[in-house]
Design a protein around this motif. Structure first.
Motif, PDB file in Angstrom:
ATOM      1  N   UNK A  26       0.861  -1.499   0.038  1.00 53.98           N
ATOM      2  CA  UNK A  26       0.185  -0.078  -0.052  1.00 53.98           C
ATOM      3  C   UNK A  26       0.932   1.361   0.185  1.00 53.98           C
ATOM      4  N   UNK A  27       0.656   2.197  -0.925  1.00 52.22           N
ATOM      5  CA  UNK A  27       1.291   3.393  -0.956  1.00 52.22           C
ATOM      6  C   UNK A  27       0.983   4.342   0.187  1.00 52.22           C
ATOM      7  N   UNK A  28       1.566   4.499   1.135  1.00 51.69           N
ATOM      8  CA  UNK A  28       1.356   5.204   2.294  1.00 51.69           C
ATOM      9  C   UNK A  28       1.936   6.732   2.180  1.00 51.69           C
ATOM     10  N   UNK A  29       3.130   6.893   1.578  1.00 50.83           N
ATOM     11  CA  UNK A  29       3.641   8.076   1.632  1.00 50.83           C
ATOM     12  C   UNK A  29       4.252   8.343   0.242  1.00 50.83           C
ATOM     13  N   UNK A  30       4.256   9.735  -0.173  1.00 48.81           N
ATOM     14  CA  UNK A  30       4.905  10.331  -1.469  1.00 48.81           C
ATOM     15  C   UNK A  30       5.545  11.542  -1.153  1.00 48.81           C
ATOM     16  N   UNK A  31       6.642  11.697  -1.577  1.00 47.23           N
ATOM     17  CA  UNK A  31       7.417  12.870  -1.656  1.00 47.23           C
ATOM     18  C   UNK A  31       7.553  13.754  -2.970  1.00 47.23           C
ATOM     19  N   UNK A  32       7.273  14.663  -3.132  1.00 46.24           N
ATOM     20  CA  UNK A  32       7.483  15.472  -4.439  1.00 46.24           C
ATOM     21  C   UNK A  32       8.721  16.297  -4.082  1.00 46.24           C
ATOM     22  N   UNK A  33       9.831  15.916  -4.546  1.00 48.44           N
ATOM     23  CA  UNK A  33      11.084  16.628  -4.227  1.00 48.44           C
ATOM     24  C   UNK A  33      11.732  17.106  -5.610  1.00 48.44           C
ATOM     25  N   UNK A  34      11.082  17.231  -6.678  1.00 50.51           N
ATOM     26  CA  UNK A  34      11.614  17.743  -7.834  1.00 50.51           C
ATOM     27  C   UNK A  34      11.618  19.046  -8.000  1.00 50.51           C
ATOM     28  N   UNK A  35      12.834  19.861  -8.446  1.00 49.43           N
ATOM     29  CA  UNK A  35      12.893  21.171  -8.408  1.00 49.43           C
ATOM     30  C   UNK A  35      13.624  21.635  -9.976  1.00 49.43           C
ATOM     31  N   UNK A  36      12.976  22.732 -10.261  1.00 51.68           N
ATOM     32  CA  UNK A  36      14.059  23.101 -11.616  1.00 51.68           C
ATOM     33  C   UNK A  36      14.046  24.850 -11.410  1.00 51.68           C
ATOM     34  N   UNK A  37      15.279  25.390 -11.391  1.00 47.00           N
ATOM     35  CA  UNK A  37      15.393  26.944 -11.167  1.00 47.00           C
ATOM     36  C   UNK A  37      15.992  27.489 -12.148  1.00 47.00           C
ATOM     37  N   UNK A  38      15.631  28.767 -12.386  1.00 47.26           N
ATOM     38  CA  UNK A  38      16.333  29.635 -13.244  1.00 47.26           C
ATOM     39  C   UNK A  38      16.649  30.908 -12.594  1.00 47.26           C
ATOM     40  N   UNK A  39      17.879  31.274 -12.227  1.00 47.34           N
ATOM     41  CA  UNK A  39      18.345  32.576 -11.460  1.00 47.34           C
ATOM     42  C   UNK A  39      18.788  33.421 -12.754  1.00 47.34           C
ATOM     43  N   UNK A  40      18.125  34.410 -12.782  1.00 46.23           N
ATOM     44  CA  UNK A  40      18.275  35.097 -14.024  1.00 46.23           C
ATOM     45  C   UNK A  40      17.518  36.768 -13.557  1.00 46.23           C
ATOM     46  N   UNK A  41      18.258  37.989 -14.009  1.00 47.14           N
ATOM     47  CA  UNK A  41      17.311  39.026 -13.897  1.00 47.14           C
ATOM     48  C   UNK A  41      16.201  38.971 -14.837  1.00 47.14           C
ATOM     49  N   UNK A  42      14.981  39.553 -14.534  1.00 50.30           N
ATOM     50  CA  UNK A  42      13.808  39.383 -14.995  1.00 50.30           C
ATOM     51  C   UNK A  42      13.785  39.763 -16.743  1.00 50.30           C
ATOM     52  N   UNK A  43      14.501  40.651 -17.128  1.00 54.31           N
ATOM     53  CA  UNK A  43      14.377  40.907 -18.502  1.00 54.31           C
ATOM     54  C   UNK A  43      15.385  39.753 -19.334  1.00 54.31           C
ATOM     55  N   UNK A  44      16.055  39.028 -18.900  1.00 54.99           N
ATOM     56  CA  UNK A  44      16.706  37.890 -19.157  1.00 54.99           C
ATOM     57  C   UNK A  44      16.201  36.568 -19.376  1.00 54.99           C
ATOM     58  N   UNK A  45      15.109  36.614 -18.852  1.00 55.10           N
ATOM     59  CA  UNK A  45      14.432  35.375 -18.559  1.00 55.10           C
ATOM     60  C   UNK A  45      13.495  35.232 -19.926  1.00 55.10           C
ATOM     61  N   UNK A  46      13.767  34.013 -20.569  1.00 56.94           N
ATOM     62  CA  UNK A  46      12.773  33.609 -21.596  1.00 56.94           C
ATOM     63  C   UNK A  46      11.580  32.938 -21.452  1.00 56.94           C
ATOM     64  N   UNK A  47      10.826  32.688 -22.561  1.00 61.30           N
ATOM     65  CA  UNK A  47       9.671  31.916 -22.581  1.00 61.30           C
ATOM     66  C   UNK A  47       9.875  30.653 -21.924  1.00 61.30           C
ATOM     67  N   UNK A  48      11.078  30.076 -22.699  1.00 60.90           N
ATOM     68  CA  UNK A  48      11.259  28.714 -22.493  1.00 60.90           C
ATOM     69  C   UNK A  48      11.799  28.482 -21.069  1.00 60.90           C
ATOM     70  N   UNK A  49      12.480  29.598 -20.249  1.00 64.09           N
ATOM     71  CA  UNK A  49      12.784  29.441 -18.918  1.00 64.09           C
ATOM     72  C   UNK A  49      11.560  29.402 -17.811  1.00 64.09           C
ATOM     73  N   UNK A  50      10.686  30.133 -18.518  1.00 65.65           N
ATOM     74  CA  UNK A  50       9.421  30.016 -17.403  1.00 65.65           C
ATOM     75  C   UNK A  50       8.704  28.825 -17.643  1.00 65.65           C
ATOM     76  N   UNK A  51       8.565  28.169 -18.974  1.00 63.60           N
ATOM     77  CA  UNK A  51       7.958  26.801 -18.846  1.00 63.60           C
ATOM     78  C   UNK A  51       8.730  25.863 -18.373  1.00 63.60           C
TER      79      UNK A  51
END
Length: 253
Positions: A91-116
Motif C-alpha cells: 500500500x502506498x502510504x507516503x509520497x514525496x515530491x522533491x523535484x525542482x527546476x530553477x532559473x536565476x536570472x534578471x527578469x529581462x533576461x528570462x525567456x519563455x522557455x525558462x518560464x515553461x
C-alpha cells in the motif's frame, strides 16, 4: 485468523543526487520498513546507485525512469508502480515530491522557455504526481493509530514564500507548488489524507566530501530534512502539520 497487513510503500519523485534530500528520505524510510519507489528522469545514475544500496542493505527498492515530468510520463510511472507493488501485498502510504527546476536570472533576461521549464517541473509535474498519490491513498484503508490513508509531502524552498532579484521565474513556480499543497490539504484532509509542504529555507549540504566544520552551522543536512518527512508521515490526524519551515540555526538568510 489475523488480517494481512500490507507493506508500506514510499514514492519519491526527484532522487537523482545520491547525497540529496530525496535519496536521504528514501534511505530513512527504507530503514523504517518502507519499500521504495523512485520516479526520476531517464539517465540518472544516482537513482540506480541508491536502489542498489537499499536493496543490498536488506531493503526493497525499484526505480521508475521517465523521459520527462509531463502528465503522461508521470501517469505511466504511477501505473508501473501499482503493477510492481500490487495490492493487497503493498500500500502506498507516503509520497514525496522533491523535484525542482530553477532559473536565476534578471527578469529581462528570462525567456519563455525558462518560464515553461520552471512551471513544468515545479507546478505541472506536481499536479500529475499528486493525482497519482491521492488516487493511491484513496484506495487505502485508514491506518491506525495515525488515522490516515497516506501522506503527500512537497519539498519547498525559500522562494516558496518570498521572491528575490533573480528568482522571478523560480519563485513564481515555487509559490505555485505551495498553493497546490495548501489546496490539497484543505480538500483531502477530511478524507484522512495528510498533505504537507516543507520550506527548506537555506542551502542544503549536498557534497559529502565537504569540510564538516565549514558547513556544520550554515547548511542543512539532507538527513535532517528526511527526519522531518518521517515525522510528518507518522503524525496522527488530531494534530497534522500543513507547513514546516526548516533552516539552520546559524541561518545566513
Amino acid at each position: 485468523m489475523a488480517s494481512h497487513v500490507a507493506k508500506r510503500v514510499l514514492v519519491v519523485a526527484g532522487a537523482g543526487n545520491p547525497a540529496g534530500t530525496g535519496a536521504a528520505t528514501a534511505r530513512l524510510f527504507a530503514k523504517n520498513g518502507y519499500s521504495i519507489a523512485l520516479i526520476g528522469r531517464e539517465g540518472s545514475k544516482g537513482a540506480n546507485t541508491l536502489i542498489e544500496e537499499i536493496n543490498q542493505g536488506g531493503g526493497q527498492a525499484k526505480s521508475f525512469a521517465i523521459p520527462s515530468y509531463s502528465h503522461d510520463d508521470m501517469a505511466s510511472a504511477w501505473s508501473s508502480i501499482r503493477a510492481h507493488f500490487p495490492k493487497p501485498q503493498y500500500a502506498v502510504r507516503a509520497a514525496v515530491y522533491n523535484v525542482g527546476s530553477g532559473v536565476w536570472k534578471p527578469f529581462l533576461d528570462i525567456t519563455p522557455q525558462d518560464v515553461q521549464s520552471c512551471l513544468q517541473a515545479n507546478v505541472a509535474g506536481a499536479f500529475s504526481f499528486s493525482r497519482g498519490a491521492i488516487l493511491a491513498f484513496k484506495d487505502n484503508d485508514i491506518e491506525e493509530p495515525n488515522g490516515k490513508r497516506g501522506s503527500l509531502i512537497f519539498t519547498g524552498a525559500t522562494a516558496s514564500t518570498r521572491g528575490n532579484v533573480v528568482t522571478s521565474a523560480f519563485a513564481a513556480a515555487k509559490f505555485g507548488t505551495r498553493a497546490l499543497s495548501q489546496s490539497l490539504a484543505k480538500e483531502f484532509g477530511k478524507e484522512n489524507i495528510h498533505v504537507a509542504h516543507v520550506i527548506i529555507d537555506g542551502v542544503i549540504a549536498l557534497d559529502p566530501n565537504a569540510d564538516p566544520e565549514a558547513i556544520k552551522d550554515s547548511r542543512i543536512k539532507p538527513n535532517s530534512i528526511a527526519s522531518s518527512y518521517l515525522y510528518l508521515a507518522n503524525q496522527d490526524r488530531s494534530a497534522w502539520t500543513w507547513e514546516l519551515d526548516r533552516q539552520s540555526f546559524h541561518c545566513i538568510f
